[in-house]
Write a protein that holds these residues in place. Structure first.
Motif, PDB file in Angstrom:
ATOM      1  N   LEU A 102      19.827  93.350  10.408  1.00 21.51           N
ATOM      2  CA  LEU A 102      18.843  93.628  11.450  1.00 21.51           C
ATOM      3  C   LEU A 102      19.320  93.172  12.820  1.00 21.51           C
ATOM      4  CD1 LEU A 102      16.011  94.703  12.062  1.00 21.51           C
ATOM      5  CD2 LEU A 102      15.115  92.422  11.558  1.00 21.51           C
ATOM      6  N   PHE A 103      19.961  92.007  12.883  1.00 18.83           N
ATOM      7  CA  PHE A 103      20.417  91.464  14.160  1.00 18.83           C
ATOM      8  C   PHE A 103      21.922  91.218  14.122  1.00 18.83           C
ATOM      9  CE2 PHE A 103      16.050  89.596  13.725  1.00 18.83           C
ATOM     10  CZ  PHE A 103      15.446  90.415  14.671  1.00 18.83           C
ATOM     11  N   PRO A 104      22.598  91.331  15.266  1.00 16.44           N
ATOM     12  CA  PRO A 104      24.022  90.972  15.315  1.00 16.44           C
ATOM     13  C   PRO A 104      24.205  89.490  14.985  1.00 16.44           C
ATOM     14  CG  PRO A 104      23.324  92.146  17.316  1.00 16.44           C
ATOM     15  CD  PRO A 104      22.084  91.812  16.563  1.00 16.44           C
ATOM     16  N   GLN A 105      25.349  89.166  14.424  1.00 16.94           N
ATOM     17  CA  GLN A 105      25.596  87.764  14.072  1.00 16.94           C
ATOM     18  C   GLN A 105      25.571  86.857  15.297  1.00 16.94           C
ATOM     19  OE1 GLN A 105      28.848  86.745  11.558  1.00 16.94           O
ATOM     20  NE2 GLN A 105      28.333  88.238   9.991  1.00 16.94           N
ATOM     21  N   ALA A 106      26.003  87.377  16.433  1.00 16.11           N
ATOM     22  CA  ALA A 106      25.974  86.564  17.649  1.00 16.11           C
ATOM     23  C   ALA A 106      24.545  86.161  17.996  1.00 16.11           C
ATOM     24  CB  ALA A 106      26.594  87.344  18.809  1.00 16.11           C
ATOM     25  N   TRP A 107      23.587  87.036  17.721  1.00 20.67           N
ATOM     26  CA  TRP A 107      22.183  86.684  17.951  1.00 20.67           C
ATOM     27  C   TRP A 107      21.702  85.664  16.920  1.00 20.67           C
ATOM     28  CZ3 TRP A 107      18.493  91.198  19.586  1.00 20.67           C
ATOM     29  CH2 TRP A 107      19.003  91.825  20.727  1.00 20.67           C
ATOM     30  N   LEU A 108      22.079  85.884  15.660  1.00 21.97           N
ATOM     31  CA  LEU A 108      21.608  84.998  14.597  1.00 21.97           C
ATOM     32  C   LEU A 108      21.999  83.553  14.851  1.00 21.97           C
ATOM     33  CD1 LEU A 108      22.357  87.131  11.411  1.00 21.97           C
ATOM     34  CD2 LEU A 108      20.110  86.546  12.312  1.00 21.97           C
ATOM     35  N   ARG A 109      23.193  83.355  15.384  1.00 19.17           N
ATOM     36  CA  ARG A 109      23.660  81.990  15.632  1.00 19.17           C
ATOM     37  C   ARG A 109      22.794  81.270  16.668  1.00 19.17           C
ATOM     38  NH1 ARG A 109      29.733  82.381  14.371  1.00 19.17           N
ATOM     39  NH2 ARG A 109      29.913  84.524  13.641  1.00 19.17           N
ATOM     40  N   GLU A 110      22.052  82.041  17.468  1.00 16.76           N
ATOM     41  CA  GLU A 110      21.198  81.453  18.497  1.00 16.76           C
ATOM     42  C   GLU A 110      19.724  81.679  18.185  1.00 16.76           C
ATOM     43  OE1 GLU A 110      22.450  83.048  22.209  1.00 16.76           O
ATOM     44  OE2 GLU A 110      24.489  82.243  22.062  1.00 16.76           O
ATOM     45  N   MET A 111      19.412  81.865  16.902  1.00 17.06           N
ATOM     46  CA  MET A 111      18.027  82.048  16.466  1.00 17.06           C
ATOM     47  C   MET A 111      17.642  80.908  15.516  1.00 17.06           C
ATOM     48  SD  MET A 111      17.494  86.106  15.633  1.00 17.06           S
ATOM     49  CE  MET A 111      17.172  87.297  16.926  1.00 17.06           C
ATOM     50  N   PRO A 112      17.312  79.743  16.039  1.00 15.23           N
ATOM     51  CA  PRO A 112      16.950  78.623  15.149  1.00 15.23           C
ATOM     52  C   PRO A 112      15.690  78.898  14.330  1.00 15.23           C
ATOM     53  CG  PRO A 112      16.450  78.109  17.440  1.00 15.23           C
ATOM     54  CD  PRO A 112      17.241  79.380  17.463  1.00 15.23           C
ATOM     55  N   ASN A 113      14.870  79.851  14.760  1.00 10.60           N
ATOM     56  CA  ASN A 113      13.629  80.148  14.050  1.00 10.60           C
ATOM     57  C   ASN A 113      13.784  81.272  13.032  1.00 10.60           C
ATOM     58  OD1 ASN A 113      11.924  78.268  15.514  1.00 10.60           O
ATOM     59  ND2 ASN A 113      12.179  79.612  17.269  1.00 10.60           N
ATOM     60  N   TYR A 114      15.000  81.790  12.876  1.00 10.33           N
ATOM     61  CA  TYR A 114      15.226  82.775  11.820  1.00 10.33           C
ATOM     62  C   TYR A 114      15.110  82.046  10.468  1.00 10.33           C
ATOM     63  CZ  TYR A 114      17.188  86.683   9.253  1.00 10.33           C
ATOM     64  OH  TYR A 114      17.351  87.727   8.385  1.00 10.33           O
ATOM     65  N   PRO A 115      14.492  82.663   9.451  1.00 13.84           N
ATOM     66  CA  PRO A 115      14.244  81.939   8.185  1.00 13.84           C
ATOM     67  C   PRO A 115      15.482  81.794   7.311  1.00 13.84           C
ATOM     68  CG  PRO A 115      13.432  84.185   8.021  1.00 13.84           C
ATOM     69  CD  PRO A 115      13.889  84.011   9.449  1.00 13.84           C
ATOM     70  N   ALA A 116      16.536  81.215   7.869  1.00 14.36           N
ATOM     71  CA  ALA A 116      17.765  80.953   7.124  1.00 14.36           C
ATOM     72  C   ALA A 116      18.611  79.993   7.952  1.00 14.36           C
ATOM     73  CB  ALA A 116      18.533  82.247   6.852  1.00 14.36           C
ATOM     74  N   VAL A 117      19.689  79.500   7.357  1.00 12.21           N
ATOM     75  CA  VAL A 117      20.592  78.601   8.072  1.00 12.21           C
ATOM     76  C   VAL A 117      21.429  79.427   9.039  1.00 12.21           C
ATOM     77  CG1 VAL A 117      22.500  76.981   7.863  1.00 12.21           C
ATOM     78  CG2 VAL A 117      20.686  76.983   6.157  1.00 12.21           C
ATOM     79  N   THR A 118      21.242  79.217  10.337  1.00 13.74           N
ATOM     80  CA  THR A 118      21.977  79.999  11.336  1.00 13.74           C
ATOM     81  C   THR A 118      22.867  79.140  12.224  1.00 13.74           C
ATOM     82  OG1 THR A 118      20.103  79.842  12.869  1.00 13.74           O
ATOM     83  CG2 THR A 118      20.184  81.769  11.426  1.00 13.74           C
ATOM     84  N   ASP A 119      22.634  77.835  12.244  1.00 15.27           N
ATOM     85  CA  ASP A 119      23.429  76.969  13.118  1.00 15.27           C
ATOM     86  C   ASP A 119      23.810  75.687  12.391  1.00 15.27           C
ATOM     87  OD1 ASP A 119      24.705  75.989  15.351  1.00 15.27           O
ATOM     88  OD2 ASP A 119      22.875  75.150  16.227  1.00 15.27           O
ATOM     89  N   PRO A 120      24.622  75.794  11.327  1.00 18.65           N
ATOM     90  CA  PRO A 120      24.985  74.591  10.560  1.00 18.65           C
ATOM     91  C   PRO A 120      25.979  73.733  11.340  1.00 18.65           C
ATOM     92  CG  PRO A 120      26.198  76.482   9.741  1.00 18.65           C
ATOM     93  CD  PRO A 120      25.249  77.011  10.786  1.00 18.65           C
ATOM     94  N   SER A 121      25.840  72.441  11.201  1.00 19.11           N
ATOM     95  CA  SER A 121      26.817  71.534  11.798  1.00 19.11           C
ATOM     96  C   SER A 121      27.997  71.388  10.852  1.00 19.11           C
ATOM     97  CB  SER A 121      26.179  70.171  12.053  1.00 19.11           C
ATOM     98  OG  SER A 121      25.858  69.545  10.821  1.00 19.11           O
ATOM     99  N   THR A 122      29.114  70.899  11.375  1.00 18.65           N
ATOM    100  CA  THR A 122      30.287  70.693  10.518  1.00 18.65           C
ATOM    101  C   THR A 122      29.995  69.656   9.443  1.00 18.65           C
ATOM    102  OG1 THR A 122      31.135  69.105  12.138  1.00 18.65           O
ATOM    103  CG2 THR A 122      31.926  71.382  12.293  1.00 18.65           C
TER     104      THR A 122
END
Length: 742
Positions: free
Chosen positions: A560-580
């Protein structure tokens, strides 16, 4: 009732933690169950997070022996099933929304939205997968009880979709419905608040709970478990390196999650003095590919153990099938299945074929059946492809036109199309038959058509067992849609309303909602998604489509969304910005998370690697890793073999033994014989050309003999004229006399 998804659950009990994926998982469950039964007798409830593999688990526990003999029939349920019963205990009249009904209602809610639709969603709606992608996103948001009011500065697209989801659930609540994704969140509220004493009614039947597959319990699942076991003994059984679904929405190791929830963690590591004896006894039962499973799950190789002997050439061994196309991959798998059943006297029930996604099941199952392999998986591949659904939709279309005249309604098909469809399906069709089936009730009209045209009798006479089972299920679904149309005030209870809802359901239908397992009279192999094998075991497992596009794949979460958007969507219902740090604590193969270049890509790639590990664990005798080189169509896109297969191949102690995809194999089934015959001309001429291009010599006498045999069969055998013409066309294509327009 209120519920927020951020409240941490608090559990009292023990978490028995297996060190990693192991081939005798059900034995570990049986041992834990036996101990609880010894204390609490038959008042033990076994809860599994996902329904897949539930029957195998129940069958195993039914054979558990205690000091008093064989245990009584175990009570084994999936968590969603138990939560559904909790809601029923509170309100038996509450209706659960079916998939088709959900499609219609949420579409009506969006159509009536007062908010402006973001431009991106307007454009995305033109894509075929849009409705399914939005549906999956909203299902995930519902399961996690994500509400727009609880979010801080959400993306415009997410804000719109979450607002629609909130409005949708408001409509459901007003009308006494609950959708399946909302079952667990709603039941958590009921138990925590003990609404009308529902908790005691639900918990009176057990004294202890064994929560298996605990590594997949999400935050709300753990809250449900906490509310359910306030007055009961709780034992959780979990596997390290075993979570795929939970890690999609929640990072972290199962140890930390169990500890944070308040559980006492008991690591089931072997005692030091028993290690040698255990290894010796276990080696005989350990499958030959066990080292491959462990490598995929943890990154551990046979040569990495401190003080270990050089790796045995037979250690970590699996078989590999490489084919030119996806179609040839399935054909080679079918030939190998026949070979296994002949050589080892295995039944089809002892074999499973696993695909990356459930959407691939219908096509794979159909191709296996075409070459004579019976399958045990029955489901609805797509309503659009079902001839029975097309017939009933044509009937509904004509009835709609009869009652409203020729007034257009924005749908594409015409009355002429529907007439032709019914004439082709029902030889005795006439306008008078259509009139005779008319009733004030659309449901009764459909039932009249089914009876008067002997639809079910035609299905039983003309279709194979599996196809008949699917088409009977489709008839049931269409009648349920008609029943819903007449029972709700959201859809016009007439032919026009039924037609629009049925068309929308056909358009947005998703096969993964309806796939089921059954046992055909003749037995059959299981065709399923790789994830469904987690709590299952088969003598042989074929893992299909091991190409990099699937394992790990590029669309990790959604199209539905480009991956570049997903990485900046903290409210998406999945892990989008994991830390190392989260990557390193969640996945063992990541030895040094500081070296990760792209945390998002690495995190979800490791989930794909773990899926392969868990699916490979299901094979008890032999594992097949299958891939193909290119797709079909004009561009002939090529594919890279999965990076994980390449890693296995390059690791000492791990071996992939090739199965020759072009090796001569017995041909089974009429379809297989026809396909083999059609490929003979081109295949033989290509063989001759290869020899000539490399300076070799080809035995033309052998080629002429083969072609003469084919000619005799075409002239003197009882061959269908169309088949004979198809074979002749293959000679023309091979000789270059006819060019194929790709």
């Amino acid at each position: 009732m209120t519920l927020t998804g951020t409240t941490p659950p608090s559990l009292e009990g023990t978490c028995k933690l297996l060190p990693g994926p192991r081939h005798d998982l059900l034995a570990a469950v049986s041992e834990a169950y036996e101990r609880l039964v010894a204390t609490h007798g038959s008042r033990v409830l076994v809860l599994k997070r996902h329904p897949a593999g539930l029957d195998a688990l129940a069958e195993t526990l039914a054979n558990v022996e205690t000091a008093a003999g064989v245990a009584r029939s175990p009570r084994v349920e999936s968590l969603p099933e138990h939560a559904s019963k909790t809601i029923e205990a509170y309100d038996p009249t509450l209706d659960r929304l079916e998939y088709e009904e959900r499609i219609e209602l949420i579409s009506l809610v969006i159509d009536g939205a007062s908010r402006d639709v973001p431009d991106y969603l307007e454009r995305a709606a033109r894509h075929e997968s849009f409705a399914r992608d939005v549906g999956q996103l909203l299902l995930a948001a519902t399961r996690q009880r994500l509400r727009l009011a609880d979010l801080e500065e959400p993306h415009d697209c997410l804000a719109f979709l979450y607002a629609m989801n909130d409005r949708f659930h408001g409509v459901l609540e007003d009308r006494g419905f609950v959708e399946r994704a909302d079952v667990i969140p709603s039941s958590v509220s009921l138990l925590e608040d003990d609404v009308e004493g529902v908790r005691s009614r639900v918990t009176d039947s057990f004294d202890a709970v064994l929560a298996v597959e605990f590594e997949e319990y999400r935050r709300l699942d753990r809250r449900y478990l906490a509310a359910l076991t306030r007055d009961a003994d709780l034992v959780c059984l979990a596997e390290r390196h075993g979570s795929v679904e939970r890690t999609r929405v929640e990072p972290g190791s199962i140890e930390s999650i169990a500890t944070d929830a308040g559980l006492e963690v008991e690591r089931l590591e072997p005692d030091a003095e028993r290690i040698d004896a255990a290894d010796a006894s276990d080696a005989a039962t350990r499958p030959p590919h066990d080292a491959i499973t462990q490598y995929l799950a943890t990154g551990t190789t046979p040569s990495m153990d401190e003080g270990a002997e050089p790796p045995d050439s037979e250690a970590g061994r699996a078989r590999r099938i490489r084919a030119r196309t996806a179609r040839e991959q399935v054909r080679t798998v079918a030939a190998e299945i026949q070979s296994l059943t002949d050589r080892r006297d295995w039944s089809y029930d002892e074999i499973a074929v696993a695909v990356p996604r459930i959407e691939r099941v219908p096509e794979t199952r159909r191709r296996l059946r075409e070459v004579g392999i019976p399958t045990a998986t029955v489901g609805t591949s797509s309503l659009a492809e079902d001839p029975v659904v097309n017939e009933l939709y044509a009937f509904v279309t004509l009835q709609s036109r009869r009652t409203r005249g020729d007034e257009p309604d924005g749908l594409e098909d015409t009355a002429d199309d529907s007439l032709e469809r019914l004439r082709a399906r029902v030889p005795e069709f006439s306008p008078s038959l259509l009139e005779a089936c008319t009733d004030a009730s659309v449901e009764r009209s459909l039932e009249r058509w089914i009876r008067r045209t002997d639809l079910k009798g035609r299905i039983a006479r003309d279709e194979t067992w599996v196809d008949a089972r699917e088409q009977f299920e489709s008839v049931r679904r269409v009648l349920e849609i008609a029943r819903f149309v007449e029972g709700t005030d959201l859809v016009a209870p007439d032919w026009r309303g039924l037609r629009r809802m049925l068309r929308r359901t056909i358009q947005y239908d998703a096969p993964y909602v309806h796939a089921v397992e059954t046992r055909p009279p003749t037995g059959g192999i299981t065709v399923c998604a790789a994830d469904d094998l987690k709590y299952d075991s088969r003598s042989a497992v074929f893992l299909l489509d091991l190409i990099d596009e699937q394992y790990p794949g590029e669309q990790f979460l959604t199209q539905l969304f480009p991956q570049a958007w997903l990485r900046e969507m903290p409210n998406y219902p999945a892990v989008t910005d994991p830390s190392t740090a989260e990557i390193g604590s969640t996945f063992a193969p990541v030895a040094d998370a500081t070296d990760v270049a792209d945390p998002f890509e690495s995190y979800h790639a490791q989930r794909a690697r773990r899926r392969l590990a868990l699916a490979s664990r299901a094979a008890t005798e032999v594992l097949y890793c299958c891939s193909y080189e290119r797709g079909s169509g004009g561009l002939r896109r090529t594919y890279e073999e999965s990076r994980y297969l390449k890693l296995i191949e390059s690791t000492p102690g791990l071996t992939l033994e090739d199965v020759d995809a072009d090796a001569a194999a017995a041909i089974h089934g009429e379809a297989g014989a026809i396909e083999a015959l059609l490929e003979e001309p081109r295949g033989e001429l290509e063989r001759v050309l290869r020899e000539a291009s490399t300076g070799g010599t080809a035995d033309l006498a052998e080629t002429e003999e083969l072609f003469q045999e084919i000619a005799v069969v075409l002239e003197e055998g009882e061959i269908d004229p169309e088949l004979a013409e198809a074979v002749r066309s293959q000679f023309e294509f091979a000789a270059g006399e006819v060019l194929r327009d790709d």
